[in-house]
Write a protein that holds these residues in place. Structure first.
Motif, PDB file in Angstrom:
ATOM      1  N   TYR A 102       0.660  -1.287  -0.102  1.00 57.43           N
ATOM      2  CA  TYR A 102       0.270  -0.352   0.127  1.00 57.43           C
ATOM      3  C   TYR A 102       0.796   1.068   0.198  1.00 57.43           C
ATOM      4  CZ  TYR A 102      -4.020  -2.654   1.419  1.00 57.43           C
ATOM      5  OH  TYR A 102      -4.954  -3.536   0.821  1.00 57.43           O
ATOM      6  N   VAL A 103       0.465   2.459  -1.029  1.00 63.10           N
ATOM      7  CA  VAL A 103       1.079   3.547  -0.313  1.00 63.10           C
ATOM      8  C   VAL A 103       0.613   3.882   0.878  1.00 63.10           C
ATOM      9  CG1 VAL A 103       1.372   5.883  -1.339  1.00 63.10           C
ATOM     10  CG2 VAL A 103       1.565   3.972  -2.814  1.00 63.10           C
ATOM     11  N   THR A 104       1.114   4.765   1.593  1.00 62.40           N
ATOM     12  CA  THR A 104       0.463   4.685   2.887  1.00 62.40           C
ATOM     13  C   THR A 104       0.847   6.461   3.375  1.00 62.40           C
ATOM     14  OG1 THR A 104       0.733   2.559   3.442  1.00 62.40           O
ATOM     15  CG2 THR A 104      -0.109   4.693   5.372  1.00 62.40           C
ATOM     16  N   VAL A 105      -0.126   7.277   3.450  1.00 61.62           N
ATOM     17  CA  VAL A 105      -0.241   9.077   3.554  1.00 61.62           C
ATOM     18  C   VAL A 105      -0.614   8.810   5.036  1.00 61.62           C
ATOM     19  CG1 VAL A 105      -0.865  11.107   3.222  1.00 61.62           C
ATOM     20  CG2 VAL A 105      -0.929   9.680   1.638  1.00 61.62           C
ATOM     21  N   LEU A 106      -0.275   9.284   6.216  1.00 57.97           N
ATOM     22  CA  LEU A 106       0.659   9.886   7.594  1.00 57.97           C
ATOM     23  C   LEU A 106       0.172  11.510   7.330  1.00 57.97           C
ATOM     24  CD1 LEU A 106       1.435   6.736   7.674  1.00 57.97           C
ATOM     25  CD2 LEU A 106       2.694   8.089   9.850  1.00 57.97           C
ATOM     26  N   ALA A 107      -0.520  12.446   8.116  1.00 54.98           N
ATOM     27  CA  ALA A 107      -1.671  13.631   7.453  1.00 54.98           C
ATOM     28  C   ALA A 107      -1.257  14.113   9.551  1.00 54.98           C
ATOM     29  CB  ALA A 107      -2.941  13.932   7.034  1.00 54.98           C
ATOM     30  N   ASN A 108      -0.876  15.410   9.254  1.00 53.22           N
ATOM     31  CA  ASN A 108      -0.925  15.634  10.327  1.00 53.22           C
ATOM     32  C   ASN A 108      -2.261  16.825   9.844  1.00 53.22           C
ATOM     33  OD1 ASN A 108       1.042  15.356  12.116  1.00 53.22           O
ATOM     34  ND2 ASN A 108       2.052  17.400  11.965  1.00 53.22           N
ATOM     35  N   HIS A 109      -2.243  17.288  11.344  1.00 50.28           N
ATOM     36  CA  HIS A 109      -4.384  18.578  10.589  1.00 50.28           C
ATOM     37  C   HIS A 109      -4.147  19.065  12.277  1.00 50.28           C
ATOM     38  CE1 HIS A 109      -5.768  16.559  14.438  1.00 50.28           C
ATOM     39  NE2 HIS A 109      -5.665  15.069  13.591  1.00 50.28           N
ATOM     40  N   ARG A 110      -4.916  20.350  11.824  1.00 49.56           N
ATOM     41  CA  ARG A 110      -4.853  21.612  12.948  1.00 49.56           C
ATOM     42  C   ARG A 110      -4.948  21.463  14.374  1.00 49.56           C
ATOM     43  NH1 ARG A 110      -7.337  26.418   9.426  1.00 49.56           N
ATOM     44  NH2 ARG A 110      -8.521  24.091   9.147  1.00 49.56           N
ATOM     45  N   LEU A 111      -4.378  21.760  15.603  1.00 46.56           N
ATOM     46  CA  LEU A 111      -4.912  21.213  16.627  1.00 46.56           C
ATOM     47  C   LEU A 111      -4.765  22.494  17.667  1.00 46.56           C
ATOM     48  CD1 LEU A 111      -1.717  19.117  17.628  1.00 46.56           C
ATOM     49  CD2 LEU A 111      -4.080  18.174  16.701  1.00 46.56           C
ATOM     50  N   VAL A 112      -6.450  22.212  18.065  1.00 48.04           N
ATOM     51  CA  VAL A 112      -6.725  22.984  19.452  1.00 48.04           C
ATOM     52  C   VAL A 112      -5.713  24.023  20.022  1.00 48.04           C
ATOM     53  CG1 VAL A 112      -8.386  23.799  21.849  1.00 48.04           C
ATOM     54  CG2 VAL A 112      -9.488  22.776  19.213  1.00 48.04           C
ATOM     55  N   PRO A 113      -5.353  24.912  20.648  1.00 43.69           N
ATOM     56  CA  PRO A 113      -6.449  25.898  20.083  1.00 43.69           C
ATOM     57  C   PRO A 113      -6.132  26.526  18.722  1.00 43.69           C
ATOM     58  CG  PRO A 113      -5.039  26.720  21.454  1.00 43.69           C
ATOM     59  CD  PRO A 113      -4.627  25.605  20.989  1.00 43.69           C
ATOM     60  N   ASN A 114      -5.529  26.006  17.599  1.00 38.32           N
ATOM     61  CA  ASN A 114      -5.392  27.316  16.432  1.00 38.32           C
ATOM     62  C   ASN A 114      -6.118  26.803  15.649  1.00 38.32           C
ATOM     63  OD1 ASN A 114      -2.679  28.418  17.577  1.00 38.32           O
ATOM     64  ND2 ASN A 114      -2.009  26.369  17.634  1.00 38.32           N
ATOM     65  N   VAL A 115      -7.753  25.793  16.061  1.00 42.61           N
ATOM     66  CA  VAL A 115      -8.570  26.099  15.215  1.00 42.61           C
ATOM     67  C   VAL A 115      -9.930  25.742  15.250  1.00 42.61           C
ATOM     68  CG1 VAL A 115      -8.045  22.845  15.788  1.00 42.61           C
ATOM     69  CG2 VAL A 115      -9.118  23.937  12.914  1.00 42.61           C
ATOM     70  N   THR A 116     -11.151  25.702  15.093  1.00 41.13           N
ATOM     71  CA  THR A 116     -12.665  25.918  15.293  1.00 41.13           C
ATOM     72  C   THR A 116     -12.909  24.527  14.015  1.00 41.13           C
ATOM     73  OG1 THR A 116     -12.996  27.364  14.902  1.00 41.13           O
ATOM     74  CG2 THR A 116     -11.974  27.871  16.332  1.00 41.13           C
ATOM     75  N   TYR A 117     -13.913  24.005  14.498  1.00 45.63           N
ATOM     76  CA  TYR A 117     -15.176  23.877  13.838  1.00 45.63           C
ATOM     77  C   TYR A 117     -15.340  24.105  12.358  1.00 45.63           C
ATOM     78  CZ  TYR A 117     -19.237  21.223  12.197  1.00 45.63           C
ATOM     79  OH  TYR A 117     -20.228  20.461  11.508  1.00 45.63           O
ATOM     80  N   PRO A 118     -15.527  24.211  11.286  1.00 47.24           N
ATOM     81  CA  PRO A 118     -15.518  22.268  10.857  1.00 47.24           C
ATOM     82  C   PRO A 118     -13.824  22.730  10.249  1.00 47.24           C
ATOM     83  CG  PRO A 118     -16.737  23.775   9.545  1.00 47.24           C
ATOM     84  CD  PRO A 118     -16.268  24.605  10.413  1.00 47.24           C
ATOM     85  N   GLY A 119     -12.723  23.094  11.283  1.00 50.39           N
ATOM     86  CA  GLY A 119     -11.920  22.801  10.848  1.00 50.39           C
ATOM     87  C   GLY A 119     -10.506  22.114   9.928  1.00 50.39           C
ATOM     88  N   GLY A 120     -11.033  21.345  11.791  1.00 51.78           N
ATOM     89  CA  GLY A 120     -10.194  19.668  11.053  1.00 51.78           C
ATOM     90  C   GLY A 120     -10.687  18.835  10.567  1.00 51.78           C
ATOM     91  N   ALA A 121     -12.477  18.850   8.896  1.00 54.17           N
ATOM     92  CA  ALA A 121     -12.898  18.195   8.722  1.00 54.17           C
ATOM     93  C   ALA A 121     -12.616  18.840   7.405  1.00 54.17           C
ATOM     94  CB  ALA A 121     -14.435  18.543   9.119  1.00 54.17           C
ATOM     95  N   GLU A 122     -12.307  20.407   7.515  1.00 54.98           N
ATOM     96  CA  GLU A 122     -11.515  20.707   6.462  1.00 54.98           C
ATOM     97  C   GLU A 122     -10.226  20.561   6.030  1.00 54.98           C
ATOM     98  OE1 GLU A 122     -14.214  25.410   6.889  1.00 54.98           O
ATOM     99  OE2 GLU A 122     -12.605  24.581   7.384  1.00 54.98           O
ATOM    100  N   ASP A 123      -9.415  19.931   6.513  1.00 51.45           N
ATOM    101  CA  ASP A 123      -8.054  19.704   7.515  1.00 51.45           C
ATOM    102  C   ASP A 123      -7.862  18.235   6.186  1.00 51.45           C
ATOM    103  OD1 ASP A 123      -7.357  21.821   7.867  1.00 51.45           O
ATOM    104  OD2 ASP A 123      -6.026  20.491   9.431  1.00 51.45           O
TER     105      ASP A 123
END
Length: 309
Positions: A102-123
């Motif tokens: 498999y080609v495997t992708v590991l992704a970071n995402h923005r974390l509280v307090p630097n993101v608000t809903y729906p920022g995680g979903a947008e990431d």
């Protein structure tokens, strides 16, 4: 391994702040830092934020085009964690699945307090779109943008769910039909809904949702969004207490009625050790995931063949 199992059994379901580091420390020596035949591309930008970065793992000598792809999204309670938690974790996810083709992708995402809903979903949407547009390149292992399986652990899975179930929020405009395509979806210990009796969770939710009032955040949680999906959503036919609630909501909303998702309770593990175990001599979790992912790919091939008839 039996010694670790004994510690897990002793602590049962207890999981508090700091416990993740304790369990990581126990599993770290069981993993290698790198594996022969696997290569990586690190810290590719998939969006404008500093945390919008991902790593790609793939078999070096496999030149076959159209490899299946996995997107793994780490947990951390909305406020911590990362694709490179340590030298070996979460690299164990990348190495393990790349070894199996498999080609495997590991992704970071923005974390509280630097993101608000729906920022995680947008990431999650941006990461998925990056994969769709880039993963077929030789630089990234020649993966197939049509064969992408999503794998989310804990809050990472919640962000994936809130991305896919965006249509459950009337204030958001979901991608319709679902884009990019999803070949399979795996949730590992995901908080589809949260018990707010823990003070830290109240603080995190006030930052992410702007309130700890369940009347406000409840409909925007993974469970709430799923319940509110419109009846014609393409997600419905295919598709701890919070997990049971999601399982029941899935069953009630599925088409045909009563269709069940696959629910697996992993013996001998807690909230995080099931994922830490992937790539060790404890193969139970990894093998179950591989079996499920192959099932997803087989069904995708069957649908394509039927479309050609």
């Amino acid at each position: 391994m039996e010694g670790i199992f004994a510690k897990i059994a002793k602590d049962t379901i207890k999981f508090d702040i700091g416990d993740d580091e304790y369990w990581r420390g126990l599993y770290e020596p069981l993993h290698a830092s790198s594996y022969e035949g696997i290569t990586t591309v690190k810290d590719e930008a998939y969006g404008p934020a500093e945390r919008n970065r991902l790593d790609v793992y793939f078999p070096l000598n496999d030149k076959k085009e159209g490899k299946p792809v996995i997107l793994f999204v780490h947990g951390g309670g909305f406020f911590s964690g990362g694709k490179g938690w340590s030298e070996k974790i979460w690299g164990n996810i990348g190495w393990f699945f790349a070894k199996h083709g498999y080609v495997t992708v590991l992704a970071n995402h923005r974390l509280v307090p630097n993101v608000t809903y729906p920022g995680g979903a947008e990431d999650m949407q941006m990461a998925r779109e990056w994969i769709f547009h880039n993963i077929a390149a030789p630089k990234y292992g020649q993966g197939s943008p049509e064969k992408v399986i999503l794998l989310g652990h804990s809050s990472g899975g919640a962000h994936l769910a809130m991305n896919l179930y965006a249509a459950g929020d009337p204030k958001r405009t979901p991608k319709s039909p679902i884009f990019p395509p999803v070949a399979g979806l795996i949730f590992l210990s995901v908080p589809f809904w949260c018990d707010m009796r823990k003070p830290v969770r109240n603080k995190v939710f006030r930052s992410y949702y702007g309130t700890d009032d369940e009347k406000v955040w409840g409909p925007l949680s993974a469970l709430g969004l799923f319940k509110a999906l419109p009846g014609d959503s393409p997600l419905l036919p295919e598709t701890a207490n919070a997990t049971v609630a999601f399982f029941n909501a899935y069953r009630e909303r599925s088409v045909p009625t009563g269709t069940l998702p696959i629910l697996q309770v992993q013996e001998k593990h807690n909230h995080i050790t099931n994922v830490l175990s992937i790539g060790t001599t404890d193969t139970a979790q990894g093998e179950k995931l591989l079996d499920f992912m192959q099932c997803c790919l087989d069904k995708l091939d069957q649908r394509k063949q039927q479309a050609l008839l």
